[in-house]
Scaffold this active site. Structure first.
Site, PDB file in Angstrom:
ATOM      1  N   TRP A 325      -7.988  24.739  70.544  1.00  0.00           N
ATOM      2  CA  TRP A 325      -7.244  25.783  69.830  1.00  0.00           C
ATOM      3  C   TRP A 325      -6.241  26.445  70.760  1.00  0.00           C
ATOM      4  CZ3 TRP A 325      -6.722  31.011  70.793  1.00  0.00           C
ATOM      5  CH2 TRP A 325      -6.177  31.794  69.772  1.00  0.00           C
ATOM      6  N   HIS A 326      -6.596  26.558  72.049  1.00  0.00           N
ATOM      7  CA  HIS A 326      -5.737  27.260  72.990  1.00  0.00           C
ATOM      8  C   HIS A 326      -4.463  26.486  73.328  1.00  0.00           C
ATOM      9  CE1 HIS A 326      -9.255  29.843  73.633  1.00  0.00           C
ATOM     10  NE2 HIS A 326      -8.392  30.721  74.100  1.00  0.00           N
ATOM     11  N   GLY A 327      -4.476  25.187  73.201  1.00  0.00           N
ATOM     12  CA  GLY A 327      -3.246  24.475  73.507  1.00  0.00           C
ATOM     13  C   GLY A 327      -3.404  22.975  73.517  1.00  0.00           C
TER      14      GLY A 327
END
Length: 478
Positions: A325-327
């Site tokens: 989700w973060h990248g």
């Protein structure tokens, strides 16, 4: 628009005055003004992506209405999956398209096939991961019957685009924030003062702590080959402090700003670096995201029910998905995987909920056991943050290899004593305020001393802010 910018310093009082003194006659007018103000706030960065927020708002508002009328199970499931596919499809295209294309090309090269797929020049819309999850949770809750679908489009649009938390959270649930748009709001002086105090503390975290640490962390991470192990450790330490000051600072400013307008947002950080094990850390770090994955992914997968295999599988799924989700980078996936490994021993021994209260509850200092647990947890977190900060996997492993070399025990080549003193004072204030929602929530001492503290913080924010350019919040890229 950045919270730590001159633009926002002008924008906020203008919006505040218009909100309370011009558009306060009718609730719908006030909500409509909030929508416009929020769109201006977001459009300040790139007006073209306002269409994405509007599209997400229209899709999930409409699906919510259709769900209220649909009786057949198949129809309801179709509506739910439409929302999931549309929301995650948009997120996947803008955030992960090039990642999958690049990895597909590398896979063909690995097997000796000369096939190259060209990526697209895609600009990642700021905050798309946050407002996508916010609208998606609304549809899921309506589908499950936990929330009545709204027929008030203005309130829903304001809920989706509410400017204080639009770009980097907290990720609000509709059942908590949406009803606040239905009620008439009256100016509350005490709530506004508390909001200003939290904004001030958030700006201090961001400008004085995070941005000061960023100067050294960026230099050390970017030139890691030239530094010894102890200096690399300082670089990792500074990034560990930077990301906390940066992100929790944003949350404080968002929550404080919301209180100026009569809204209460959920807490997003609860002094995570005072945690005694990694399970407690994840109950205290980015709470709105952790609970989102818990409620909409972990529990539907079976949670901690069932056998050992299911527990382990679900734990790794939630942490790896959280990392992704973060990248769109393998470093984030490894960061999530590493945290799952940290968490696993606690889960298998059924000790993942040992620490639910504050450390050193009712005492000035922690016990030796608590202090040891806090140091170990902090050290493990610091190592994981190296993967989070690194440009790629090779960078992360090379950095750790250099950090854990024999030169770890030599004198560091960078020794910013003034920053260390500032950090020490910061953590002292956080320690003494650890039983509060934020460190300055209640100041019971003499009002003159209280104002002296405010002045000192304002001066420090001004001094550190004037010595550097406005640094974008880290989580804007997510």
């Amino acid at each position: 628009m950045l919270f730590n910018s001159f633009d926002f310093a002008l924008y906020l009082p203008i919006v505040f005055i218009l909100y309370w003194f011009v558009f306060n006659k009718q609730l719908k007018t006030q909500n409509a003004f909030l929508v416009i103000a929020s769109y201006v706030f977001y459009g300040w960065w790139d007006w073209r992506f306002l269409s994405l927020i509007l599209f997400s708002t229209l899709v999930d508002f409409s699906i919510g209405l259709y769900l209220s009328k649909a009786k057949k199970v198949k129809t309801r499931k179709l509506l739910l999956w439409t929302s999931i596919i549309v929301n995650l499809g948009l997120l996947g295209f803008f955030k992960y398209f090039n990642f999958f294309i690049d990895n597909l090309s590398q896979s063909f090269h690995f097997f000796g096939q000369d096939m190259t797929f060209t990526g697209l020049e895609i600009i990642l819309p700021v905050g798309i991961s946050f407002y996508t999850f916010q609208t998606l949770s609304y549809t899921i809750d309506v589908y499950k019957g936990k929330l009545e679908p709204t027929k008030d489009f203005l309130s829903f649009a304001a809920f989706v685009s509410f400017f204080p938390q639009l770009v980097a959270g907290p990720i609000e649930r509709a059942k908590h924030l949406l009803p606040q748009f239905y009620k008439n709001r009256k100016f509350d002086y005490a709530k506004a003062v508390d909001g200003m105090r939290q904004i001030l503390w958030g700006l201090f975290k961001k400008i004085a702590i995070a941005d000061s640490c960023a100067v050294f962390a960026n230099d050390i991470f970017n030139n890691y080959e030239t530094y010894n192990g102890s200096t690399l450790f300082i670089g990792a330490l500074f990034f560990t402090l930077q990301i906390y000051g940066d992100f929790s600072g944003y949350s404080d400013i968002a929550i404080g700003t919301s209180r100026l307008f009569g809204f209460d947002l959920k807490r997003n950080f609860a002094y995570p670096y005072f945690s005694r094990d990694i399970a407690e850390f994840w109950r205290r770090w980015h709470i709105s995201l952790s609970t989102w994955f818990r409620d909409y992914l972990y529990i539907p997968l079976g949670g901690s029910r069932g056998g050992t295999f299911q527990k382990v599988r679900n734990t790794f799924i939630i942490f790896i998905v959280s990392g992704f989700w973060h990248g769109a980078n393998w470093t984030f996936i490894i960061w999530g995987f590493l945290n799952a490994l940290y968490f696993l021993p606690l889960l298998l021994r059924n000790k993942n909920r040992v620490y639910t209260g504050n450390i050193a509850e009712g005492k000035l200092f922690p016990s030796f056991k608590e202090f040891r647990g806090m140091l170990i947890t902090f050290a493990l977190t610091l190592i994981a943050w190296v993967f989070f900060r690194a440009e790629n996997i090779n960078h992360a492993f090379a950095y750790l290899d250099g950090m854990f070399s024999a030169s770890l025990f030599s004198l560091p080549e960078i020794r910013p004593k003034d920053v260390f003193v500032l950090i020490f004072v910061f953590f002292c204030v956080e320690w003494f305020g650890r039983d509060k929602k934020y460190a300055l929530e209640y100041l019971n001492f003499n009002k003159y001393l209280r104002w002296l503290l405010y002045v000192i913080i304002i001066v420090l924010v001004y001094l550190f802010g004037s010595n550097s350019e406005n640094v974008e919040f880290i989580y804007f890229q997510f």
